[in-house]
Design an enzyme around this catalytic site. Structure first.
Site, PDB file in Angstrom:
ATOM      1  CB  THR A  11      18.980   3.303  10.747  1.00  0.00           C
ATOM      2  OG1 THR A  11      20.116   3.461  11.441  1.00  0.00           O
ATOM      3  CG2 THR A  11      18.619   2.877  12.094  1.00  0.00           C
ATOM      4  CG  ASP A 196      10.345  13.308   6.367  1.00  0.00           C
ATOM      5  OD1 ASP A 196      10.667  12.633   5.983  1.00  0.00           O
ATOM      6  OD2 ASP A 196       9.401  12.889   7.313  1.00  0.00           O
ATOM      7  CE  LYS A 200       8.394   9.739   6.033  1.00  0.00           C
ATOM      8  NZ  LYS A 200       8.484  10.412   7.077  1.00  0.00           N
TER       9      LYS A 200
HETATM   10  N1  HSE Z   1      12.610  11.738  10.194  1.00  0.00           N
HETATM   11  C1  HSE Z   1      11.190  11.075  10.368  1.00  0.00           C
HETATM   12  C2  HSE Z   1      10.164  11.178  11.039  1.00  0.00           C
HETATM   13  C3  HSE Z   1      11.723   9.426   9.756  1.00  0.00           C
HETATM   14  O1  HSE Z   1      10.127  11.906  11.846  1.00  0.00           O
HETATM   15  O2  HSE Z   1       8.792  10.886  11.308  1.00  0.00           O
HETATM   16  C4  HSE Z   1      12.035   8.726   8.972  1.00  0.00           C
HETATM   17  O3  HSE Z   1      11.131   9.344   7.320  1.00  0.00           O
END
Ligand code: HSE
Length: 400
Positions: A11, A196, A200
């Site tokens: 992607t 996630d 970050k």
């Molecule tokens: N899975 C992540 C989100 C995108 O839903 O923000 C990639 O970092």
């Protein structure tokens, strides 16, 4: 001319190819130079796709070509991206990546290798997709002491929470629909459990303070326990519920937390809906700045990778420094963090609640058989102690 190789035609990699092709003139006008895709590395064949002309299957072909000065690592995952990145940097080729896993795990080491070989390791696309946030932290805010970073850093969870709020649906229903439409992963754990967002905020905190944050030090709660009843209470409060990734500096202590928060309209992050991401940075001189946009998606993420490619093309043979040492940044336990808490309990006398929690703001008549209240400010440790003493807590959400 700057010659570029793209590792991985998935992607993001195919997005980088597309951005460089479609915006070829825009880029060469602004850069005063051309960027040419010399190679795309992928194990697969892409019959009928023009990429086939530059497609290779062997990383050595790229590494041995001294004319390639920039490599876009858009493979994702740790291996073999880690090995390929180290080898490219060791050949003096700058690497621009969207791979947050690699950046979070090996950032300081890869920056060090880049420095030793007069090239750069850049990763604008690793946090917030197409939102410029790494570069502002690295350059525009380099003169600032960062006091706090609060981010909506995950599009999947923000989409789910927005739908729960606007359509009154249950978490599971919205998640299933999001999966059907391809907005959410088949295995959504990393998103819905907050992992996630945790990676970050760990990267952003590392950059803000120049030291390494271990993401396992960050208390992380996801959104799986949030219900439509919570949103009914939020509505009564004139608020909403967002998954926040927070990093706060108080004196010489650092706190970090990923968790759902009750958010009032006064907070600019209140308005961030759907798959959009945003990051609110509070700095000691300039005050608040906010960065908003698409946190994921092919072209948005690819555009951020290409921004890094342009930076490398402007500085051939130079290392663009990112201060991020191996030294560990101590994240203090959240026990000492002070805030208000929104709590739901089975129907109880206000006096009984106040006996344990002190002054509270009651929220009655929202759901049968229970009531809610908002505490005064207290530490996390103090809240936990009172909650244990009270016993029957149905749920708690922190108030921003
Ligand atoms: N899975 C992540 C989100 C995108 O839903 O923000 C990639 O970092």
């Amino acid at each position: 001319m700057t010659k570029v190789a793209i590792l991985g035609y998935g992607t993001v990699g195919s997005g980088v190819y597309e951005v460089l092709k479609k915006n070829r003139d825009v880029i060469s006008n602004k850069l005063g130079d051309e960027i040419q895709v010399q190679y795309v590395l992928d194990l697969r064949e892409f019959e009928g796709d023009p990429v086939q002309e530059v497609l290779v299957h062997d990383i050595d072909q790229i590494l041995n070509d001294t004319e390639v000065s920039v490599v876009c690592e858009t493979m994702g995952g740790e291996h073999p991206a880690y090995e390929f990145t180290k080898r490219a940097l060791s050949c003096g080729k700058s690497v621009c990546t969207s791979n947050k896993e690699l950046v979070e795990k090996h950032g300081p080491e890869l920056i060090k290798i880049a420095k030793a070989h007069d090239c750069s390791y850049l990763f604008e696309a690793s946090v917030g997709g197409g939102i410029p946030i790494i570069r502002p932290l690295r350059t525009s805010l380099a003169q600032e002491e960062i006091l706090s970073i609060t981010g909506i850093l995950n599009g999947t969870t923000n989409y789910i929470l927005t739908k729960m709020e606007t359509e009154g649906l249950a978490f599971e229903t919205v998640l299933a629909r999001a999966q059907e439409k391809g907005y959410a992963e088949k295995n959504p754990d990393a998103d819905v459990l907050g992992l996630d967002a945790c990676r970050k905020i760990s990267i952003l905190t590392s950059l803000a303070y120049g030291k390494k944050v271990d993401f396992t030090d960050i208390t992380t709660e996801g959104i799986t326990a949030i219900t439509s009843v919570d949103f009914a209470y939020a509505k009564k409060m004139g608020a909403t519920i967002k998954l926040f990734a927070k990093s706060v500096k108080k004196g010489d202590k650092h706190y970090a937390l990923v968790a759902p928060f009750v958010v009032k309209p006064e907070n600019p992050l209140y308005a961030v809906k759907g798959v959009f991401n945003a990051i609110l940075v509070n700095a000691n001189m300039g005050g608040e700045t906010m960065y908003y946009g698409k946190g994921a998606g092919k072209l948005a993420t690819a555009s951020a990778v290409v921004a890094d490619v342009l930076d490398c093309a402007r500085h051939p043979g130079k290392h663009l420094n990112i201060k991020w040492n191996d030294e560990k940044l101590e994240i203090s336990p959240i026990d000492g963090a002070v805030r208000r808490f929104f709590v739901r309990v089975p129907v109880t006398d206000e006096a009984q609640i106040q006996d344990v929690f002190g002054e509270v703001e009651m929220l009655k008549g929202v759901a049968d058989g229970e009531c809610g209240f908002i505490t005064e400010e207290m530490t996390e440790a103090s809240y936990r102690e009172k909650a244990a003493k009270f016993g029957n807590i149905l749920s708690m959400i922190r108030v921003d």
